[in-house]
Design a protein around this motif. Structure first.
Motif, PDB file in Angstrom:
ATOM      1  N   THR A 214       0.835  -1.206   0.000  1.00 18.62           N
ATOM      2  CA  THR A 214       0.000   0.000   0.000  1.00 18.62           C
ATOM      3  C   THR A 214       0.862   1.246   0.000  1.00 18.62           C
ATOM      4  O   THR A 214       0.623   2.199  -0.764  1.00 18.62           O
ATOM      5  CB  THR A 214      -0.927  -0.012   1.229  1.00 18.62           C
ATOM      6  OG1 THR A 214      -1.760  -1.181   1.188  1.00 18.62           O
ATOM      7  CG2 THR A 214      -1.805   1.222   1.266  1.00 18.62           C
ATOM      8  N   GLU A 215       1.879   1.252   0.834  1.00 16.43           N
ATOM      9  CA  GLU A 215       2.770   2.414   0.915  1.00 16.43           C
ATOM     10  C   GLU A 215       3.547   2.613  -0.377  1.00 16.43           C
ATOM     11  O   GLU A 215       3.854   3.753  -0.760  1.00 16.43           O
ATOM     12  CB  GLU A 215       3.716   2.246   2.097  1.00 16.43           C
ATOM     13  CG  GLU A 215       3.004   2.318   3.446  1.00 16.43           C
ATOM     14  CD  GLU A 215       3.915   2.037   4.626  1.00 16.43           C
ATOM     15  OE1 GLU A 215       5.026   1.491   4.397  1.00 16.43           O
ATOM     16  OE2 GLU A 215       3.529   2.346   5.769  1.00 16.43           O
ATOM     17  N   SER A 216       3.860   1.530  -1.071  1.00 18.23           N
ATOM     18  CA  SER A 216       4.608   1.668  -2.327  1.00 18.23           C
ATOM     19  C   SER A 216       3.809   2.423  -3.375  1.00 18.23           C
ATOM     20  O   SER A 216       4.380   3.039  -4.275  1.00 18.23           O
ATOM     21  CB  SER A 216       5.024   0.287  -2.854  1.00 18.23           C
ATOM     22  OG  SER A 216       3.928  -0.410  -3.441  1.00 18.23           O
ATOM     23  N   MET A 217       2.489   2.367  -3.287  1.00 16.95           N
ATOM     24  CA  MET A 217       1.633   3.115  -4.217  1.00 16.95           C
ATOM     25  C   MET A 217       1.445   4.562  -3.776  1.00 16.95           C
ATOM     26  O   MET A 217       0.969   5.394  -4.552  1.00 16.95           O
ATOM     27  CB  MET A 217       0.244   2.456  -4.314  1.00 16.95           C
ATOM     28  CG  MET A 217       0.228   1.034  -4.829  1.00 16.95           C
ATOM     29  SD  MET A 217       0.821   0.873  -6.526  1.00 16.95           S
ATOM     30  CE  MET A 217       2.261  -0.165  -6.241  1.00 16.95           C
ATOM     31  N   GLY A 218       1.760   4.866  -2.516  1.00 15.99           N
ATOM     32  CA  GLY A 218       1.509   6.193  -1.985  1.00 15.99           C
ATOM     33  C   GLY A 218       0.088   6.378  -1.508  1.00 15.99           C
ATOM     34  O   GLY A 218      -0.391   7.502  -1.365  1.00 15.99           O
ATOM     35  N   LEU A 219      -0.606   5.265  -1.217  1.00 18.29           N
ATOM     36  CA  LEU A 219      -2.008   5.322  -0.809  1.00 18.29           C
ATOM     37  C   LEU A 219      -2.136   5.232   0.716  1.00 18.29           C
ATOM     38  O   LEU A 219      -1.444   4.439   1.352  1.00 18.29           O
ATOM     39  CB  LEU A 219      -2.787   4.164  -1.427  1.00 18.29           C
ATOM     40  CG  LEU A 219      -2.972   4.198  -2.946  1.00 18.29           C
ATOM     41  CD1 LEU A 219      -3.471   2.846  -3.445  1.00 18.29           C
ATOM     42  CD2 LEU A 219      -3.947   5.304  -3.342  1.00 18.29           C
ATOM     43  N   PRO A 220      -3.062   6.003   1.314  1.00 16.49           N
ATOM     44  CA  PRO A 220      -3.320   5.840   2.744  1.00 16.49           C
ATOM     45  C   PRO A 220      -4.268   4.687   3.032  1.00 16.49           C
ATOM     46  O   PRO A 220      -4.382   4.237   4.171  1.00 16.49           O
ATOM     47  CB  PRO A 220      -3.968   7.178   3.131  1.00 16.49           C
ATOM     48  CG  PRO A 220      -4.650   7.625   1.875  1.00 16.49           C
ATOM     49  CD  PRO A 220      -3.785   7.155   0.736  1.00 16.49           C
ATOM     50  N   PHE A 221      -4.967   4.223   1.990  1.00 20.51           N
ATOM     51  CA  PHE A 221      -5.974   3.174   2.145  1.00 20.51           C
ATOM     52  C   PHE A 221      -6.012   2.345   0.871  1.00 20.51           C
ATOM     53  O   PHE A 221      -5.946   2.883  -0.235  1.00 20.51           O
ATOM     54  CB  PHE A 221      -7.346   3.795   2.389  1.00 20.51           C
ATOM     55  CG  PHE A 221      -8.482   2.805   2.352  1.00 20.51           C
ATOM     56  CD1 PHE A 221      -8.698   1.930   3.395  1.00 20.51           C
ATOM     57  CD2 PHE A 221      -9.343   2.759   1.264  1.00 20.51           C
ATOM     58  CE1 PHE A 221      -9.739   1.010   3.363  1.00 20.51           C
ATOM     59  CE2 PHE A 221     -10.389   1.851   1.218  1.00 20.51           C
ATOM     60  CZ  PHE A 221     -10.589   0.970   2.273  1.00 20.51           C
ATOM     61  N   ALA A 222      -6.115   1.018   1.026  1.00 20.32           N
ATOM     62  CA  ALA A 222      -6.174   0.145  -0.154  1.00 20.32           C
ATOM     63  C   ALA A 222      -6.565  -1.256   0.265  1.00 20.32           C
ATOM     64  O   ALA A 222      -6.506  -1.622   1.446  1.00 20.32           O
ATOM     65  CB  ALA A 222      -4.824   0.111  -0.870  1.00 20.32           C
ATOM     66  N   GLY A 223      -6.971  -2.053  -0.717  1.00 17.25           N
ATOM     67  CA  GLY A 223      -7.182  -3.479  -0.526  1.00 17.25           C
ATOM     68  C   GLY A 223      -6.104  -4.220  -1.297  1.00 17.25           C
ATOM     69  O   GLY A 223      -5.926  -3.983  -2.496  1.00 17.25           O
ATOM     70  N   VAL A 224      -5.379  -5.100  -0.635  1.00 20.25           N
ATOM     71  CA  VAL A 224      -4.226  -5.769  -1.232  1.00 20.25           C
ATOM     72  C   VAL A 224      -4.532  -7.254  -1.402  1.00 20.25           C
ATOM     73  O   VAL A 224      -4.940  -7.925  -0.453  1.00 20.25           O
ATOM     74  CB  VAL A 224      -2.964  -5.586  -0.369  1.00 20.25           C
ATOM     75  CG1 VAL A 224      -1.750  -6.211  -1.048  1.00 20.25           C
ATOM     76  CG2 VAL A 224      -2.714  -4.102  -0.091  1.00 20.25           C
ATOM     77  N   ASP A 225      -4.331  -7.770  -2.620  1.00 22.90           N
ATOM     78  CA  ASP A 225      -4.473  -9.196  -2.896  1.00 22.90           C
ATOM     79  C   ASP A 225      -3.096  -9.838  -2.856  1.00 22.90           C
ATOM     80  O   ASP A 225      -2.177  -9.397  -3.566  1.00 22.90           O
ATOM     81  CB  ASP A 225      -5.108  -9.414  -4.273  1.00 22.90           C
ATOM     82  CG  ASP A 225      -6.545  -8.924  -4.324  1.00 22.90           C
ATOM     83  OD1 ASP A 225      -7.206  -8.907  -3.271  1.00 22.90           O
ATOM     84  OD2 ASP A 225      -7.014  -8.548  -5.417  1.00 22.90           O
ATOM     85  N   LEU A 226      -2.949 -10.902  -2.068  1.00 27.02           N
ATOM     86  CA  LEU A 226      -1.643 -11.516  -1.914  1.00 27.02           C
ATOM     87  C   LEU A 226      -1.785 -12.980  -1.506  1.00 27.02           C
ATOM     88  O   LEU A 226      -2.869 -13.443  -1.150  1.00 27.02           O
ATOM     89  CB  LEU A 226      -0.792 -10.744  -0.912  1.00 27.02           C
ATOM     90  CG  LEU A 226      -1.169 -10.709   0.567  1.00 27.02           C
ATOM     91  CD1 LEU A 226      -0.062 -10.000   1.351  1.00 27.02           C
ATOM     92  CD2 LEU A 226      -2.481  -9.982   0.838  1.00 27.02           C
TER      93      LEU A 226
END
Length: 301
Positions: free
Chosen positions: A251-263
């Protein structure tokens, strides 16, 4: 502010969370009015930025703006409005157009992963490749890959490719639909029952706030609810710590404060993608994401 033409269904959960926390229903605004060519208007006033949609008799100067459910193909035309909000200091987690673009356009997302050392399956971006270029990429990635469009959602237009014939079909499909695309090495993400599985972790302000496990019976279909995968909520305390850290880093790599991550846990833990705003209101109670998301906006006031 959401796209009122979307059928995703996140808007009701957010509206309920706003009313729960403030005691008042929010003003619902169609984001399409403020995209390029839209009829929405903005004006600077002493108390902030006023939004107007004359055709709907709407005039409001918001204290905070919650932006959600803007679909990937629409985000470029929404970016000028985001930059305006950012420039005038409007309280919102959704004003960083460059971060949105990095997560939305999957070729840029993969570049960010590489720059920040985020573990992911090797990926090659393709744009109108020749047959020879596509075959070379396919061979390099071990002849077991997933093809997906640069701009995509809900697992649409995603193919598992393991044969030259399937590769040829994918090349033709993306050419006809005029889509740039990528292929990624298969993660071999099978559970003990032999089913595809992966995790979706929602991250807010540097911490995981929600997790679920997706299980897909069809090994050749995307592990996505919209493509038939099952979804089981996972208590955030049961999420492996390393996966939580990986989701936060992605999430931080995108520069986003909020996100949903698929992993997935396989291959040492790898990220498939980062979503600007994960769908709300499916199997989770509203308080798991919608309420913290609203609380984060209220904390900005």
């Amino acid at each position: 502010m959401t796209d009122h033409g979307s059928t995703e269904g996140s808007r009701p959960a957010l509206a309920a969370a706003v009313e729960l926390l403030t005691g008042r229903p929010p003003v619902l605004i169609d984001a399409r009015h403020f995209m390029t060519g839209g009829v929405g208007r903005t004006h600077l006033v002493d108390s902030g930025v006023r939004f107007e949609v004359p055709a709907e008799g709407l005039m409001v100067t918001p204290s905070a703006v919650l932006i959600y459910e803007v679909q990937p193909p629409e985000r470029r035309s929404f970016a000028p409005f985001q930059r305006l909000l950012s420039r005038h200091g409007v309280a919102s987690l959704g004003t960083d157009a460059s971060a949105w673009r990095a997560a939305t356009e999957k070729n840029l997302m993969v570049e960010r992963f590489a720059q920040h050392g985020i573990r992911h399956m090797e990926t090659i971006s393709l744009s109108r490749p020749s047959a020879q270029e596509a075959v070379a990429a396919f061979e390099r990635l071990g002849r077991n890959v997933w093809a997906r469009p640069v701009l995509g959602t809900c697992g649409n237009d995603v193919f598992h490719v393991t044969t030259p014939e399937q590769l040829h079909a994918a090349v033709g499909y993306y050419a006809r639909s005029e889509q740039d695309w990528l292929i990624s090495r298969d993660a071999d993400n099978f559970n003990s029952d032999g089913l595809r599985h992966q995790f979706r972790v929602s991250v807010l302000d540097g911490r995981p706030v929600q997790a679920c496990e997706h299980v897909q019976a069809d090994p050749d279909a995307p592990c996505n609810e919209a493509q038939g995968a099952g979804c089981a909520p996972l208590p955030i305390g049961d999420l492996p710590a390393e996966l939580g850290k990986l989701a936060v880093s992605a999430t931080e790599s995108m520069g986003l404060p909020f996100a949903g991550v698929d992993l997935a846990v396989e291959n040492g833990g790898v990220v498939f993608e980062v979503n600007v705003h994960p769908m709300l209101g499916s199997v989770h109670p509203a308080e798991s994401v919608a309420v913290p998301y609203v609380e984060a906006h209220l904390a900005m006031l």
